[in-house]
Motif scaffolding. Structure first.
Motif, mmCIF file in Angstrom:
data_model
loop_
_atom_site.group_PDB
_atom_site.id
_atom_site.type_symbol
_atom_site.label_atom_id
_atom_site.label_comp_id
_atom_site.label_asym_id
_atom_site.label_seq_id
_atom_site.Cartn_x
_atom_site.Cartn_y
_atom_site.Cartn_z
ATOM 1 N N SER A 222 0.781 -1.093 0.075
ATOM 2 C CA SER A 222 -0.049 0.185 -0.005
ATOM 3 C C SER A 222 0.742 1.427 -0.003
ATOM 4 C CB SER A 222 -0.910 -0.171 1.290
ATOM 5 O OG SER A 222 -1.754 1.252 1.175
ATOM 6 N N VAL A 223 1.749 1.253 0.792
ATOM 7 C CA VAL A 223 2.670 2.335 0.895
ATOM 8 C C VAL A 223 3.417 2.524 -0.424
ATOM 9 C CG1 VAL A 223 4.761 3.406 1.897
ATOM 10 C CG2 VAL A 223 3.209 2.079 3.499
ATOM 11 N N LEU A 224 3.901 1.429 -1.107
ATOM 12 C CA LEU A 224 4.564 1.935 -2.661
ATOM 13 C C LEU A 224 3.543 2.317 -3.583
ATOM 14 C CD1 LEU A 224 7.099 1.319 -3.719
ATOM 15 C CD2 LEU A 224 6.623 -0.970 -4.542
ATOM 16 N N ARG A 225 2.194 1.531 -3.373
ATOM 17 C CA ARG A 225 1.274 1.923 -4.518
ATOM 18 C C ARG A 225 0.786 3.479 -4.411
ATOM 19 N NH1 ARG A 225 -1.724 -1.806 -3.423
ATOM 20 N NH2 ARG A 225 -3.421 -0.840 -2.219
ATOM 21 N N HIS A 226 0.771 3.969 -3.208
ATOM 22 C CA HIS A 226 0.157 5.431 -2.958
ATOM 23 C C HIS A 226 1.142 6.468 -2.985
ATOM 24 C CE1 HIS A 226 -3.321 2.801 -1.435
ATOM 25 N NE2 HIS A 226 -3.939 4.021 -2.204
ATOM 26 N N SER A 227 2.618 6.170 -3.120
ATOM 27 C CA SER A 227 3.504 7.129 -3.023
ATOM 28 C C SER A 227 4.201 7.157 -4.440
ATOM 29 C CB SER A 227 4.496 6.982 -1.991
ATOM 30 O OG SER A 227 5.570 7.947 -1.934
ATOM 31 N N PRO A 228 3.781 7.858 -5.614
ATOM 32 C CA PRO A 228 4.648 8.066 -6.697
ATOM 33 C C PRO A 228 6.053 8.359 -6.549
ATOM 34 C CG PRO A 228 2.724 9.246 -6.959
ATOM 35 C CD PRO A 228 2.871 8.810 -5.513
ATOM 36 N N ASP A 229 6.616 9.115 -5.558
ATOM 37 C CA ASP A 229 8.100 9.390 -5.482
ATOM 38 C C ASP A 229 8.801 8.192 -4.976
ATOM 39 O OD1 ASP A 229 7.620 12.228 -6.202
ATOM 40 O OD2 ASP A 229 7.504 13.111 -4.349
ATOM 41 N N LEU A 230 8.050 7.533 -4.187
ATOM 42 C CA LEU A 230 8.801 6.373 -3.454
ATOM 43 C C LEU A 230 8.992 5.141 -4.663
ATOM 44 C CD1 LEU A 230 9.802 4.670 -1.209
ATOM 45 C CD2 LEU A 230 7.446 4.024 -0.858
ATOM 46 N N TRP A 231 7.966 5.129 -5.328
ATOM 47 C CA TRP A 231 7.992 4.098 -6.500
ATOM 48 C C TRP A 231 8.844 4.422 -7.386
ATOM 49 C CZ3 TRP A 231 7.005 5.067 -11.793
ATOM 50 C CH2 TRP A 231 6.935 3.944 -12.605
ATOM 51 N N ARG A 232 9.005 5.872 -7.796
ATOM 52 C CA ARG A 232 10.264 6.259 -9.012
ATOM 53 C C ARG A 232 11.335 5.938 -8.362
ATOM 54 N NH1 ARG A 232 7.776 11.005 -9.099
ATOM 55 N NH2 ARG A 232 6.773 10.465 -10.939
ATOM 56 N N ALA A 233 11.580 6.445 -6.688
ATOM 57 C CA ALA A 233 12.971 6.278 -6.314
ATOM 58 C C ALA A 233 13.514 4.742 -6.391
ATOM 59 C CB ALA A 233 13.009 6.684 -4.855
ATOM 60 N N CYS A 234 12.420 3.643 -6.183
ATOM 61 C CA CYS A 234 12.619 2.333 -6.166
ATOM 62 C C CYS A 234 13.220 1.859 -7.524
ATOM 63 C CB CYS A 234 11.358 1.590 -5.524
ATOM 64 S SG CYS A 234 10.964 1.870 -3.666
ATOM 65 N N VAL A 235 12.374 2.129 -8.514
ATOM 66 C CA VAL A 235 12.610 1.768 -9.678
ATOM 67 C C VAL A 235 13.979 2.531 -10.570
ATOM 68 C CG1 VAL A 235 11.761 1.696 -12.091
ATOM 69 C CG2 VAL A 235 10.128 1.384 -10.293
ATOM 70 N N ARG A 236 14.176 3.494 -10.321
ATOM 71 C CA ARG A 236 15.444 4.089 -10.589
ATOM 72 C C ARG A 236 16.573 3.614 -9.814
ATOM 73 N NH1 ARG A 236 13.643 10.552 -11.464
ATOM 74 N NH2 ARG A 236 12.547 10.154 -13.332
ATOM 75 N N GLN A 237 16.657 3.392 -8.596
ATOM 76 C CA GLN A 237 17.531 2.436 -8.108
ATOM 77 C C GLN A 237 17.962 1.094 -8.411
ATOM 78 O OE1 GLN A 237 19.755 4.619 -6.890
ATOM 79 N NE2 GLN A 237 21.366 3.091 -5.993
ATOM 80 N N ALA A 238 16.799 0.386 -8.647
ATOM 81 C CA ALA A 238 16.777 -0.795 -9.046
ATOM 82 C C ALA A 238 17.764 -0.870 -10.358
ATOM 83 C CB ALA A 238 15.368 -1.369 -9.136
ATOM 84 N N GLY A 239 17.435 0.102 -11.198
ATOM 85 C CA GLY A 239 18.005 0.236 -12.461
ATOM 86 C C GLY A 239 19.348 0.480 -12.378
ATOM 87 N N ALA B 39 20.624 10.392 -3.350
ATOM 88 C CA ALA B 39 19.537 11.171 -3.576
ATOM 89 C C ALA B 39 18.072 10.365 -3.580
ATOM 90 C CB ALA B 39 19.603 11.508 -5.338
ATOM 91 N N ASN B 40 18.124 9.131 -4.299
ATOM 92 C CA ASN B 40 16.934 8.441 -4.342
ATOM 93 C C ASN B 40 16.546 8.104 -2.739
ATOM 94 O OD1 ASN B 40 16.057 8.203 -6.796
ATOM 95 N ND2 ASN B 40 17.564 6.674 -7.231
ATOM 96 N N GLN B 41 17.525 7.479 -2.084
ATOM 97 C CA GLN B 41 17.063 7.133 -0.565
ATOM 98 C C GLN B 41 16.507 8.274 0.216
ATOM 99 O OE1 GLN B 41 20.179 5.215 1.721
ATOM 100 N NE2 GLN B 41 18.717 3.804 2.522
ATOM 101 N N THR B 42 17.151 9.468 0.008
ATOM 102 C CA THR B 42 16.658 10.525 0.735
ATOM 103 C C THR B 42 15.211 11.066 0.120
ATOM 104 O OG1 THR B 42 18.788 11.573 0.830
ATOM 105 C CG2 THR B 42 16.971 13.227 1.098
ATOM 106 N N LEU C 198 15.749 0.542 -18.619
ATOM 107 C CA LEU C 198 14.715 0.261 -17.944
ATOM 108 C C LEU C 198 14.176 1.098 -16.661
ATOM 109 C CD1 LEU C 198 14.543 -3.630 -17.976
ATOM 110 C CD2 LEU C 198 12.993 -2.044 -19.351
ATOM 111 N N GLY C 199 15.308 1.500 -16.008
ATOM 112 C CA GLY C 199 15.168 2.459 -14.647
ATOM 113 C C GLY C 199 14.798 3.821 -15.089
ATOM 114 N N TRP C 200 15.398 4.148 -15.913
ATOM 115 C CA TRP C 200 14.864 5.619 -16.280
ATOM 116 C C TRP C 200 13.837 5.703 -17.217
ATOM 117 C CZ3 TRP C 200 16.472 10.044 -14.319
ATOM 118 C CH2 TRP C 200 16.159 11.048 -14.890
#
Length: 398
Positions: free
Chosen positions: A218-235, A334-337, A389-391
């Motif tokens: 739920s936290v991941l789904r409702h926070s676009p900023d968090l989702w973006r940080a997760c995907v970009r750092q995964a890439g 940057a992404n973790q902050t 993919l990450g970007w």
């Protein structure tokens, strides 16, 4: 009206519960503790040949033990890291420190590979203390210096990873691999308990102990900023993992023919992380996380063709190694902050962030191992695809 004496007595417990040293000393202690505990995850990798000789088997037969440590860390992240939002931090860090110490001591005394794997799994699952400290630092830091404070702990974490790969191998060669695990258990015990003593002891939130784990989707789904940080750092982490985990194969292969010890010295390029992290923290505080991540991705994109050229030119590998580490750490700070400030549950958000990055790195490493069968260019292709993919998956605003 209460007297001054009554008021002082009432506020004394609160002060005692949150008795911390000066900010500089506090951050230094947390950074050193993060370095030591993060190193525990990577101790096995440079010691595999020594373990194999001790157990009377081939190194390839026990190479899976290093993966056990990674698996244990992933399990620990999933179950223990979200507790930072609800559990008593001081007791949690102290408890995990004791479990890690016991696991490392058992690893040092393991009679065989199976016993070593079990002990190492337990130690790695409990050594998630850095991911409990980073949300705390972000919470307590002034808003205008938050990224710099987070970067200080991240710098310690990466230093520990480098030390495990370089110093761990040298110490194992000099004293034996069992002494390395034994020394790590003592360092973990001393620094973990010292850190626990200065942490706030109050429980932060009422509710079920593992509510943070249940709330992750739920936290991941409702926070676009968090989702973006997760995907970009995964890439980003996936690209780094693909290149860095396969580099030893290139250096010890027919292209260069270096010895494993000489190839292992390439791990010193990881010290780039320690220098870049504070700089990245200042840039995030000044210009924002998005701009720093964009610059990090551009630097990583430049490093991929340098790595490809490094298949035949050693100097290109030097430049590429520095560039990819600088990009990884700047992106991570940057992404973790961003992840830590995106929701009202920083420990839960941090768990989603770290697990996403770890999953991206593990998947890319596995694909890179397969791609190396087609040559070093295949590994570079995997890294390039992971960056795209990450970007690309986050370039469109939702």
């Amino acid at each position: 009206m209460p007297s001054a004496t009554t008021t002082a007595r009432a506020t004394a417990p609160a002060r005692q519960a949150d008795r911390t040293p000066a900010p500089g000393l506090f951050l230094t202690l947390l950074a050193v503790c993060s370095a030591v505990t993060a190193a525990n995850i990577y101790l096995a990798a440079p010691l595999l040949s020594l373990m194999a000789r001790d157990f009377g088997s081939a190194p390839s037969a026990i190479a899976w033990i290093a993966s056990v440590a990674q698996l244990g860390y992933a399990v620990g992240l999933l179950f223990f890291a979200p507790l930072g939002d609800s559990a008593n931090r001081r007791r949690l860090v102290a408890g995990l420190t004791l479990v890690t110490t016991i696991g490392l001591a058992a690893s040092a005394a393991a009679p065989g590979a199976a016993a070593l794997a079990v002990a190492l799994f337990v130690a790695s699952a409990a050594t998630v203390i850095p991911q409990l400290l980073v949300p705390l630092v972000a919470e307590r830091a002034p808003a205008e210096r938050r990224a710099r404070h987070v970067a200080a702990v991240i710098s310690g974490l990466f230093t520990g990873i480098v030390a495990a790969r370089v110093l761990g191998g040298l110490a194992g060669q000099a004293f034996g691999w069992r002494w390395v695990f034994g020394g790590a258990s003592v360092l973990t015990l001393v620094l973990g308990l010292a850190t626990a003593l200065v942490l706030p002891s109050q429980r932060r939130r009422e509710g079920p102990l593992f509510a943070g784990l249940a709330a992750l989707p739920s936290v991941l789904r409702h926070s676009p900023d968090l989702w973006r940080a997760c995907v970009r750092q995964a890439g980003m982490f996936g690209a780094w993992s693909a290149l860095w985990t396969s580099l030893a194969l290139l250096l010890t292969g027919p292209e260069y023919g270096l010895s494993p010890a000489t190839a292992g010295l390439f791990g010193l390029f990881g010290l780039t992380a320690s220098a870049v992290a504070p700089l990245a923290g200042g840039l995030v505080d000044r210009f924002g996380a998005a701009r720093v991540v964009r610059s990090a991705y551009l630097l990583a994109a430049v490093s991929v063709p340098l790595f490809w050229l490094g298949g035949n030119v050693l100097g290109a590998l030097f430049a590429a190694a520095i560039a990819i580490h600088a990009a990884l750490v700047a992106s991570h700070v940057a992404n973790q902050t961003l992840a830590l400030t995106a929701t009202s549950a920083p420990a839960t958000a941090n768990t989603a962030y770290v697990v996403s990055g770890f999953a991206g790195g593990a998947t890319a490493s596995a694909l890179a191992g397969f791609a190396y069968g087609f040559g070093w260019g295949g590994v570079c292709a995997v890294a390039g695809v992971w960056l795209l993919l990450g970007w690309g998956l986050t370039a469109v605003r939702r």
